[in-house]
Scaffold this active site. Structure first.
Site, PDB file in Angstrom:
ATOM      1  N   LYS A  39       0.860  -1.184   0.000  1.00 49.25           N
ATOM      2  CA  LYS A  39       0.000   0.000   0.000  1.00 49.25           C
ATOM      3  C   LYS A  39       0.892   1.229   0.000  1.00 49.25           C
ATOM      4  CE  LYS A  39      -3.975   0.328   1.934  1.00 49.25           C
ATOM      5  NZ  LYS A  39      -5.115   0.356   2.865  1.00 49.25           N
ATOM      6  N   ASP A 133     -12.348   2.253  11.275  1.00 50.25           N
ATOM      7  CA  ASP A 133     -12.784   2.341   9.881  1.00 50.25           C
ATOM      8  C   ASP A 133     -13.258   0.966   9.389  1.00 50.25           C
ATOM      9  OD1 ASP A 133     -13.374   3.625   7.524  1.00 50.25           O
ATOM     10  OD2 ASP A 133     -11.379   3.395   6.670  1.00 50.25           O
TER      11      ASP A 133
END
Length: 668
Positions: A39, A133
């Site tokens: 990422k 999240d």
């Protein structure tokens, strides 16, 4: 970006995902030779020192987590101006992809996925890490169905403040799963993750989100102020125990939610064992409206400070006001209070003025009848909401209503009618040859009702008593679960009587015995004064009471010297040769010869193929004579008579399926 190598180790292959803050690539760790996910933060975040610092801290904290349901963090690094995280590569879809492709998921699958997410978050909470999240986009699924929770750390770094223009891109994808305290910028803890998991469960069960809107702000406000449509109002097949978990997790007040992930996991593990439970009701103190406190921005703070300065100036001016000015202000305040009270009283009276009316029960009525009944009771057509679903009721019949009747409700209350689309269709199983009890159990396991199973008996010589001969509808056909199923079951008498077949030809005797549910056994030719080829006697004897399918042996009159068995259409006495001729009967015995008997038995096992039998005799005349030529399906015996002169030798040859099987030598 492809073919780029990070830190001289991670070779980027292709982009596999991304969002407003980062892009995810599949890469190869050339040092360890394994596939990984990398990422990389987008460039606009790289220049924010505070963000980078928090990103590093959170990534290091997430790297401490080690759990089978959490994506492992392997490495954190920087290549040039690009910050990246190296993670475990999961070759499977996200939960969001699964919901998009399948819509609402089966309840069992929802419970399994939710339980695995619970275990992952419980592990994180033990290490004092709050995800902040949780959403289907951050839940990965392996091909074997294992859940992998990802994006620990980054979620906290991005959502550390509330909804702002600076982070609009990242919030847009998460606001649907925010807890109310996150939406108003309040303190978040483990209960924020519980709320977000409740939203994910809601979406898995219904295929829809509890709150949606045109902008992130409008969705956030709905989390704070509005109630959602309960899952069972969308799908009545959802068990109450499962809906209760969602209702408790989505409580706006954190105090009304589960205290921790372990408590939620315990309810998930028990939900399918005890699905029928009372509906979860929020505690009274938790149902009060939540006050949304906006986050104060820098500009707002400055304007507030200026206002404070002005207020100080006003306070100084207040000291200069005369007594009559102060009296006038008091009077104005009292007037406002009185008018406000009168307005509140008027509104309250209007609310209380709505009369209570009797709500009848319309369950069992047709859709049009139910609407007419409710309108007659004082409800308007606009208040009547209709939903459809499968049930045991016929198509078009109301099988449930909300609220349940009869009861008293406000005249303005909305009434929901659940109208049947008919019973579900089931495939008719093949029940031929099974017992009546087994057939009923099979039908009930398939979804048919015991009250709709009809049993009829029929006499059958081929099917044992108590077994199913046939069904109506036939096997393999599609029928509704409330359809009537008829089982035709064989019914044979407990006993039968050997009929009087003495004097009958073999064929007539065979028909009579079969009609009495009896079988023909050994047929033996015997010398008798009765007409040739007629039954002399039976064993068991005529008139004997026996069980069905008992074997009856026959003695057949043979007055011509022929030793073969009579014609038997079932294969146990068929003496017709392949060419259509009959076996040769011996002529009159020569003068001075002596009769010798030879018994021949050919065994045939049950279920074995038919056997072709040929018996040849060489006697005093010196000629081979075929005395038996037939096909048998069971063990059969013959007694052959050979006439020999003294000092001569005779022979009996037995052929089975054209091959010599046995020889008998007889000395005269």
């Amino acid at each position: 970006m492809t073919e780029q190598i990070l830190s001289g180790r991670y070779r980027i292959e292709e982009a596999i995902g991304g969002g407003g803050m980062a892009v995810v690539y599949r890469a190869v760790d050339e040092l360890l030779g394994r596939t990984v996910a990398v990422k990389m933060l987008r460039p606009q975040f790289a220049g924010d020192e505070e963000f980078v610092s928090r990103f590093r801290q959170e990534a290091q904290a997430a790297a401490k987590l080690s759990h089978p349901n959490i994506v492992n963090l392997y490495d954190v690094g920087m290549s040039g101006n690009e910050y990246f995280i190296v993670m475990e590569y999961v070759d499977g879809p996200t939960l969001k992809d699964l919901i998009k492709s399948k819509g609402a998921l089966p309840v069992e699958e929802v419970v399994d996925i939710s339980a695995q997410i619970c275990e992952a978050l419980a592990h994180a909470h033990e290490h004092r890490i709050i995800h902040r999240d949780i959403k289907p986009h951050n839940i990965l699924l392996t091909k074997s169905g294992i859940v992998k929770v990802t994006d620990f750390g980054i979620a906290r770094a991005v959502t550390g403040t509330t909804i702002t223009d600076r982070q609009a891109t990242s919030v847009l994808g998460s606001v649907h799963y925010f807890s109310p305290e996150q939406a108003r910028g309040g303190q978040t803890d483990v209960k924020s993750d519980i709320y977000s998991l409740g939203v994910v469960m809601y979406e898995m069960l219904t295929g829809e989100l509890p709150f949606s809107g045109d902008s992130p702000v409008s969705v956030a406000l709905k989390h704070l102020r509005e109630e959602f449509v309960e899952p069972r109002q969308i799908d009545r097949s959802i068990p109450q125990s499962i809906e209760n978990i969602v209702l408790r997790a989505l409580a706006k007040s954190p105090s009304a939610r589960y205290p921790d992930m372990e408590s939620m996991l315990a309810d998930l593990n028990d939900a399918l064992k005890t699905p029928n439970v009372p509906k979860f009701i929020l505690p009274k103190e938790a149902t009060e409206e939540t006050i949304a406190i906006p986050v104060v921005r820098d500009g707002a703070l400055m304007s507030t400070d200026r206002n404070k300065g002005k207020q100080k100036g006003k306070k100084k001016q207040k000291k200069k006001r005369s007594w009559w000015q102060r009296l006038l202000m008091v009077i104005l305040v009292l007037v406002v209070i009185v008018l406000g009270g009168l307005a509140a009283l008027y509104i309250l009276m209007r609310v209380l003025a709505v009369p209570n009316v009797a709500l009848p029960s319309v369950v069992g009525e047709t859709e049009s009848q139910a609407v007419a009944t409710l309108e007659s009771a004082g409800f308007k057509a606009s208040q009547i909401h209709e939903e459809t679903g499968t049930s045991k009721q016929h198509k078009g019949i109301v099988f449930d209503q909300s609220p349940q009747g009869p009861t008293k409700v406000k005249q303005t209350r909305t009434i929901t009618l659940y109208v049947s689309t008919g019973a579900p269709r089931l495939k008719m199983p093949d029940l031929t040859g099974v017992t009546e009890d087994e057939a009923k159990l099979t039908l009930m396991d398939a979804g048919f009702s015991d009250s709709h199973i009809v049993v009829k008996t029929e006499s059958s010589s081929n099917t044992p008593s108590g077994e199913v001969i046939s069904t109506e509808p036939t096997a393999g056909s599609e029928v509704q679960s409330d359809a009537t199923v008829t089982l035709y079951v064989s019914s044979q008498p407990a006993t039968t009587v050997v009929p009087n077949v003495v004097g009958m030809t073999y064929q007539d005797a065979l028909k009579a015995l079969q009609a009495a549910n009896l079988q023909v056994g050994q047929v033996t030719p015997v010398a008798s004064t009765q007409p040739n080829q007629t039954v002399v006697q039976t064993s068991p004897a005529v008139g004997t009471t026996v069980k069905p399918n008992t074997v009856v042996n026959l003695d057949i009159a043979d007055n011509t010297g022929q030793t073969t068995s009579p014609t038997n259409s079932t294969g146990t006495g068929n003496s017709t040769s392949p060419s259509g001729s009959t076996p040769t009967s011996p002529s009159e015995p020569p003068a001075g010869s002596t009769a010798h008997e030879v018994k021949v038995t050919v065994p045939v096992n049950p279920g074995s193929p038919p056997v072709q039998v040929e018996i040849d005799v060489n006697d005093a005349e010196g000629n081979d004579q075929t005395v038996v030529q037939q096909t048998i399906t069971k063990t059969t015996s013959w007694t052959e008579t050979i006439y020999l002169m003294p000092g001569t030798t005779g022979q009996v040859d037995v052929y089975l399926n054209g091959q010599l099987a046995k020889q008998f030598t007889v000395q005269g």
